[in-house]
Write a protein that holds these residues in place. Structure first.
Motif, short mmCIF file in Angstrom:
data_model
loop_
_atom_site.label_atom_id
_atom_site.label_comp_id
_atom_site.label_asym_id
_atom_site.label_seq_id
_atom_site.Cartn_x
_atom_site.Cartn_y
_atom_site.Cartn_z
N ILE A 21 -5.67 5.98 -2.69
CA ILE A 21 -5.05 4.68 -2.44
C ILE A 21 -5.76 3.94 -1.32
CG2 ILE A 21 -2.93 3.51 -1.74
CD1 ILE A 21 -2.87 4.72 -4.56
N GLY A 42 -3.33 10.51 0.75
CA GLY A 42 -3.48 9.17 0.18
C GLY A 42 -4.90 8.68 0.10
N TYR A 78 1.11 4.20 -2.59
CA TYR A 78 0.97 5.56 -2.05
C TYR A 78 2.07 6.46 -2.63
CZ TYR A 78 -0.38 8.66 1.93
OH TYR A 78 -0.85 9.67 2.72
N ASN A 137 1.74 6.99 -6.46
CA ASN A 137 0.67 7.95 -6.74
C ASN A 137 1.16 9.39 -6.57
OD1 ASN A 137 -2.18 8.53 -7.31
ND2 ASN A 137 -2.28 9.21 -5.19
N LEU A 159 0.68 5.61 8.12
CA LEU A 159 0.93 6.52 7.00
C LEU A 159 2.43 6.78 6.86
CD1 LEU A 159 -1.86 9.20 7.58
CD2 LEU A 159 -1.70 7.70 5.60
N THR A 204 0.83 -1.21 0.00
CA THR A 204 0.00 0.00 0.00
C THR A 204 0.85 1.25 0.00
OG1 THR A 204 -1.77 -1.15 1.19
CG2 THR A 204 -1.83 1.25 1.21
N ASN A 205 1.91 1.27 0.80
CA ASN A 205 2.77 2.44 0.86
C ASN A 205 3.60 2.61 -0.42
OD1 ASN A 205 1.88 3.40 3.29
ND2 ASN A 205 3.47 2.42 4.50
#
Length: 500
Positions: A355, A352, A301, A304, A423, A297-298
């Motif tokens: 995402i 984010g 992130y 993006n 995050l 995911t990061n």
């Protein structure tokens, strides 16, 4: 090769394949949009903007999620039952034609009421009635595109994008110059989608990919697709509500400037739309027992942000030069509107939001996504209802800056609780600071040289990302490998130098 590397390579390959068609088609469409803005000028362009809001207003439910269902079922059945897969495409196509005609009739009948009592602009009723026919080819193309995507014939998806924008640009610009003016542009929009309907059917027939339609298959498509309407319904309702209030409280001149300033959204869509397609299978395949979901995911992130941020900041710095070159000096409010509009994506990209929402949706939490969207709608509606009449266009922008926050807090809390997610705050701060400072020189150049310098600095900014270790060597190897084995291999050498 690790699972993470495989996911990264597949994601990059999907993105590169889809980016090519999107890039070419949007250059064509972008040129067409700017020419239409210049040809019609503010008064007629404002009329066009209001008239074309009608087809999207009556399409509040999309096509009931059938396009998503077609992609899913075709991709699923092509491995085990080709006859079923082909039938799903044809069934979806027939559903879309019927649905498009129904929406067209509804839009035509509602036009006098909407334009008189909601928009308070009854003089534009004939334009709105004519624009209602746009929904027929618009939705007729949906399952064709989705079926081809489900079969992974993405070369043809790219060709459909290019054909659509080419036909639309040639006809809308040509007819705008004729006595038809606004009507001519609407005709161009209608024929643009009609062209890809014809092209898609020809491709499917030539490759013998059309099966026998079935009522049961249509039911299956609707049953699967309808729950997926909820995550996008919030956006549709919000857009309709915003359009109604903007059309009521802003002048035609302000509306034309607002629309002109929004045309740069084409640029961001060119870059991010292919990524949104590529993200879907990647996030759907994530398994917490096999993959480090937080790490994946990061990575997404970060991807993006580095795709968006250099362009967002550049446009923020160069708003006046860009608007005057593309739209003309008569759109005097558009540069201000452009800068104000970019504050929202600058904030949401850092947070984010896209995402995190995509992760939840494609991990199966569609009800949660729907619920957060509905919360955001209520909050945004209340903000806009108070802010727009009181503060005019400033109130419109403030509502956009704040309207996403309640749903985001809920989504982020859920992801933290269920995935132990954190995050990547340090990385985000590092990227934002590095990009803002590196591109700062263009803010002080008030002529066209600033645009040329900015393009050079955007390219070099990715070398900066490598130097400060925002992009690591493993990611560089994956990018270069994919590019070298694609039709973009001619830029592999340049890309290697930039990322070295």
């Amino acid at each position: 090769m690790s699972d993470l590397e495989k996911l990264g390579k597949n994601l990059t390959l999907n993105y590169v394949n889809l980016l090519q068609g999107r890039f070419i088609s949007h250059i064509i469409g972008f040129i067409g949009s700017i020419l239409v803005i210049r040809i019609l000028e503010p008064a007629d362009y404002g009329i066009l903007s209001i008239a074309m809001s009608l087809p999207y207003t009556v399409s509040i439910f999309g096509n009931l999620g059938v396009n998503t269902a077609v992609t899913r079922f075709v991709a699923k059945y092509k491995e085990i039952d080709l006859t079923k897969a082909y039938s799903m495409i044809t069934s979806g196509m027939i559903f879309d034609v019927i649905y498009g005609i129904l929406l067209s009739v509804i839009g035509y009948l509602l036009t006098p009421y909407i334009f008189t009592y909601i928009y308070n602009k009854p003089e534009i009723i004939p334009y709105g009635e004519f624009a209602s026919f746009f929904t027929i080819p618009y939705w007729a193309s949906s399952s064709i595109f989705s079926g081809i995507l489900g079969l992974e014939l993405t070369k043809h998806n790219s060709e459909m994008w290019i054909i659509h924008y080419s036909v639309q640009t040639i006809l809308s610009v040509g007819l705008a110059l004729s006595f038809l003016r606004v009507y001519g542009v609407i005709i161009g929009y209608i024929i643009g989608y009609t062209a890809i309907v014809i092209y898609g059917i020809v491709i499917l027939k030539r490759k013998s990919l059309l099966g026998k339609p079935s009522i049961n298959n249509m039911k299956e498509l609707v049953i699967f697709g309808f729950p997926l309407v909820l995550p996008s319904l919030g956006s549709s309702i919000s857009g309709i509500y915003t359009t109604s209030l903007v059309n009521r409280f802003l002048s035609i001149f302000e509306i034309s400037n607002l629309t002109a300033s929004s045309k740069l959204g084409t640029l961001f869509d060119t870059i991010l739309n292919p990524l949104s397609y590529a993200l879907q299978p990647t996030l759907s395949k994530l398994d917490r027992n096999k993959h480090d979901i937080v790490k994946v995911t990061n990575e997404l992130y970060k991807l993006n942000i580095i795709l968006q941020l250099p362009i967002l900041i550049s446009v923020e710095y160069l708003a006046y030069q860009i608007i005057y070159v593309l739209a003309g000096s008569q759109y005097t409010l558009a540069p201000l509107f452009l800068r104000l509009s970019l504050i929202n994506p600058l904030i949401t990209t850092a947070a984010g939001t896209s995402i995190i929402n995509s992760l939840l949706l494609f991990q199966g939490y569609s009800k949660l996504v729907a619920r957060t969207n509905l919360i955001n709608i209520v909050f945004y509606v209340l903000l806009l209802l108070f802010m727009l009449p009181k503060f005019s266009y400033i109130g419109y922008f403030i509502s956009n800056w704040l309207g996403w926050i309640p749903g985001y807090i809920i989504s982020l809390s859920f992801v933290k609780k269920n995935y132990n997610y954190k995050l990547p705050i340090k990385d985000v701060i590092k990227i934002y600071l590095a990009t803002s400072i590196f591109l700062l020189p263009v803010l002080f150049i008030n002529d066209m040289f600033g645009i040329v310098l900015d393009i050079f600095l955007i390219i070099i900014s990715y070398k900066i990302y490598v130097k400060i270790k925002i992009i690591n060597q493993q990611e560089i190897n994956i990018i270069l490998s994919v590019v070298q084995n694609s039709s973009l291999n001619f830029i592999a050498g340049i890309l290697k130098k930039i990322l070295s």
